[in-house]
Design an enzyme around this catalytic site. Structure first.
Site, PDB file in Angstrom:
ATOM      1  N   PRO A 319       0.706  -1.163   0.123  1.00 38.60           N
ATOM      2  CA  PRO A 319      -0.206  -0.042   0.049  1.00 38.60           C
ATOM      3  C   PRO A 319       0.795   1.355   0.098  1.00 38.60           C
ATOM      4  O   PRO A 319       1.603   1.314   0.735  1.00 38.60           O
ATOM      5  CB  PRO A 319      -0.705  -0.296   1.485  1.00 38.60           C
ATOM      6  CG  PRO A 319       0.203  -0.845   2.030  1.00 38.60           C
ATOM      7  CD  PRO A 319       0.809  -1.775   1.342  1.00 38.60           C
ATOM      8  N   CYS A 389      -0.210  28.342 -17.597  1.00 40.26           N
ATOM      9  CA  CYS A 389      -0.653  28.836 -18.730  1.00 40.26           C
ATOM     10  C   CYS A 389      -1.128  27.659 -19.629  1.00 40.26           C
ATOM     11  O   CYS A 389      -0.665  27.315 -20.707  1.00 40.26           O
ATOM     12  CB  CYS A 389       0.550  29.559 -19.513  1.00 40.26           C
ATOM     13  SG  CYS A 389       0.711  31.104 -18.892  1.00 40.26           S
ATOM     14  N   TYR A 419       1.363  11.033  -4.739  1.00 44.46           N
ATOM     15  CA  TYR A 419       1.559  11.230  -6.287  1.00 44.46           C
ATOM     16  C   TYR A 419       1.500  12.757  -6.538  1.00 44.46           C
ATOM     17  O   TYR A 419       1.849  13.006  -7.644  1.00 44.46           O
ATOM     18  CB  TYR A 419       0.646  10.605  -7.229  1.00 44.46           C
ATOM     19  CG  TYR A 419       0.896   9.003  -6.976  1.00 44.46           C
ATOM     20  CD1 TYR A 419       2.039   8.459  -7.587  1.00 44.46           C
ATOM     21  CD2 TYR A 419      -0.390   8.366  -6.508  1.00 44.46           C
ATOM     22  CE1 TYR A 419       2.329   6.865  -7.157  1.00 44.46           C
ATOM     23  CE2 TYR A 419       0.100   6.991  -6.075  1.00 44.46           C
ATOM     24  CZ  TYR A 419       1.290   6.164  -6.726  1.00 44.46           C
ATOM     25  OH  TYR A 419       1.472   4.926  -6.296  1.00 44.46           O
TER      26      TYR A 419
END
Length: 461
Positions: A319, A389, A419
Site C-alpha cells: 500500500p 498557462c 503522487y
C-alpha cells in the site's frame, strides 16, 4: 440530512442535484472519509489539523503547501500492520517519499518499496534497514542494481530477461546472492484508468503469464543458481476498489507456483500481490478498510493454495496511496474569482498542475472546501483552477463553494498525499511547495519550499 447527502458537495457532480438544493450548512460540512483524522472546523469556521489552524499555518509557511497529519499517517501504518499481521507490508515509496516519512514507516514496523536509485538513496539516507527494502522498476540500470547489491537490499523484483542477465552478472562478480521476486503479468483488467492499470498483457511491466515468459524467467533463475528466487509478484493497478481483480490475480499466480513445483520440485516461499488499494477523493468513492482487505485477500490466497495443494506462502502487499494519500491536504490561496457568462465560476488559486498533475493526467476527481472561515452565502458551482498557462490546469473540476468566495480566501483540497508532491514539476518555473508535518499542536517543515535560487542553481547557461 444523511451524511452522504451532505458530503455530495465534496464529490463528483453526479448525484448532487442542482445547486439551489444545497444550503450554506452543506458547504461548511466536512466529510470525515475525505480528510485526515485530526482535521476539524473551529467555531469560527477555520480548518485545523493536529490542533493548529490552517490560517496560522498559511501565515507561517505560505501557500500553496502540503500539510501532513502525522498522527493520521502513523495510524494508517498501524492499521495495515495490524490487519496483515503475519504478512510483510511494504509502503510504496513512489506515492510520496522523504526522509521523515521513511522514519515514520520504519518506526511503525512497515517495510519499504522503492523503484529508482533516487528513492533508494532517500531510504538509505534516512537510515532505513536495507534488508527491509524491496526494489521495483521495469528498467533498473546497472548502477542502480549495483547500489542495491552493495547496500544489501532485501529483495529485488525482476521485470525482464535483460534485467535477470544484468543482475546475475553483477551478483556473480560481487559474490552476492540477492533475493528476487519475478513480476508476473497476470492478464487482469483492473477497473481503473488505463494509465494506472498494470496487469493486462499489452503494457511494459513484468513477464507474461499467458505467453509462458513468467515460467521461463523462474526456470532461468533456478538454472543459473546465482539469484535467490523467493517468489512471485503481481500488481494489477492503482486506485482499485473491487477485490475481484485480486482474486483472479491470486488464482493465476498460485497456479504458476503449482506449475513451478510440479516442473522443478520447488515451492516458492513468498507471494506479493502488490498494492493499488483505492482511497476516497470524493463521496463517490467507497474504499475498503485494511481489515476488510486483509480478510478477503488472505481468504483468496488460502483457498487457492488449498486447491493447488500448496503450502500458503508468506504474503506481501504494497500500500502506498492508501497510507499517505488521505493523510495530506493541499492549502491554496484564492487569487481571482471569475464568472464566465453564467456558465461557471472559476476560482483561481496560487498553485495548480505543477503541484497536482493528476487531474490533467488521469482525469482525477478531487474535492475542495473553503478553509479559513465559515460562510452563510448560497453555494455556487465552481471550478478550482491553477495559475499555469494551460486551459487544462484544473485542480478540482466541479465543486460547490460559497458564493462569497473571494481573493485572499484559503481553499483546502484533501487526499493529496499520494503522487501530488511526487509528480510535482517546475512548469512555468514555479517553485514546488513545501511539505509540513503537523502533530499535537506543533508543525515542522519536512520538505522545504523551493526558491527561485533553487531553479537558477541548475541553470548553468
Amino acid at each position: 440530512m444523511r451524511a452522504h447527502e451532505a458530503g455530495a458537495l465534496h464529490g463528483d457532480l453526479g448525484n448532487r442535484g442542482p445547486a439551489w438544493l444545497r444550503t450554506p450548512q452543506d458547504v461548511n460540512a466536512l466529510v470525515p472519509q475525505l480528510w485526515p483524522r485530526t482535521v476539524t472546523r473551529t467555531g469560527a469556521g477555520s480548518l485545523q489539523v493536529g490542533g493548529v489552524s490552517v490560517a496560522d499555518l498559511a501565515a507561517e509557511y505560505g501557500t500553496p503547501a502540503y500539510f501532513l497529519d502525522e498522527e493520521d499517517l502513523r495510524g494508517r501504518c498501524r492499521d495495515f500492520a495490524a490487519a496483515f499481521a503475519g504478512a510483510d507490508v511494504y509502503y510504496a515509496g513512489k506515492s510520496f517519499l522523504c526522509k521523515a516519512v521513511v522514519r515514520v514507516v520504519e518506526e511503525e514496523g512497515l517495510f519499504l518499496d522503492v523503484c529508482s536509485g533516487g528513492e533508494l538513496a532517500v531510504a538509505l539516507a534516512a537510515g532505513f534497514p536495507p534488508e527491509r527494502i524491496g526494489f521495483h522498476g521495469n528498467n533498473k540500470s546497472r548502477s542502480e542494481l549495483r547500489r542495491a547489491l552493495e547496500a544489501g537490499v532485501g529483495r529485488i523484483v525482476v521485470d525482464s530477461f535483460d534485467e535477470i542477465a544484468r543482475l546475475t552478472e553483477l551478483a556473480r562478480a560481487a559474490g552476492k546472492r540477492p533475493g528476487v521476486l519475478v513480476r508476473v503479468t497476470v492478464g487482469v483488467e483492473a477497473h481503473t484508468h488505463e494509465f494506472i492499470a498494470t496487469a493486462h498483457e499489452d503494457q511494459k511491466f513484468g513477464f507474461s503469464l499467458a505467453g509462458g515468459a513468467a515460467f521461463e524467467a523462474c526456470a532461468q533463475i533456478l538454472d543459473e543458481g546465482v539469484l535467490d528466487l523467493h517468489g512471485l509478484h503481481s500488481h494489477i493497478g492503482s486506485q482499485i476498489f473491487d477485490t475481484s481483480g485480486f482474486e483472479v490475480a491470486a488464482r493465476r499466480i498460485v497456479q504458476l507456483q503449482a506449475q513451478i513445483r510440479d516442473a522443478r520440485g520447488v515451492e516458492l516461499p513468498e507471494l506479493d500481490l502488490g498494492g493499488g488499494f483505492g482511497i476516497a477523493y470524493t463521496t463517490q468513492d467507497d474504499p475498503s478498510t485494511p481489515a476488510d482487505l486483509a480478510k478477503r485477500i488472505n481468504k483468496i490466497v488460502e483457498s487457492e493454495c488449498e486447491l493447488a495443494s500448496l503450502r500458503v506462502p508468506r504474503l506481501s502487499i504494497e500500500p502506498g496511496r492508501a497510507v499517505i494519500g488521505p493523510a495530506v491536504f493541499t492549502l491554496y490561496e484564492v487569487g481571482t474569482v471569475k464568472d464566465v457568462d453564467g456558465i461557471r465560476t472559476y476560482v483561481s488559486v496560487d498553485g495548480g498542475m505543477s503541484d497536482n498533475i493528476r487531474t490533467a493526467l488521469y482525469d482525477a476527481s478531487y474535492s475542495a472546501t473553503l478553509a479559513n472561515r465559515r460562510s452563510d452565502a448560497e453555494p455556487i458551482l465552481a471550478r478550482v483552477v491553477g495559475k499555469h498557462c494551460e486551459s487544462g490546469d484544473i485542480v478540482v473540476k466541479d465543486e460547490f463553494l460559497p458564493a462569497d468566495v473571494h481573493p485572499g480566501d484559503l481553499v483546502a483540497v484533501p487526499g493529496t498525499g499520494a503522487y501530488c508532491r511526487s509528480m510535482a514539476s517546475n512548469y512555468n518555473h514555479v517553485p514546488r511547495p513545501p511539505v509540513v508535518a503537523v502533530r499535537d499542536g506543533a508543525a515542522r517543515v519536512i520538505v522545504r519550499r523551493e526558491t527561485e535560487d533553487d531553479l537558477l542553481a541548475l541553470d548553468v547557461g
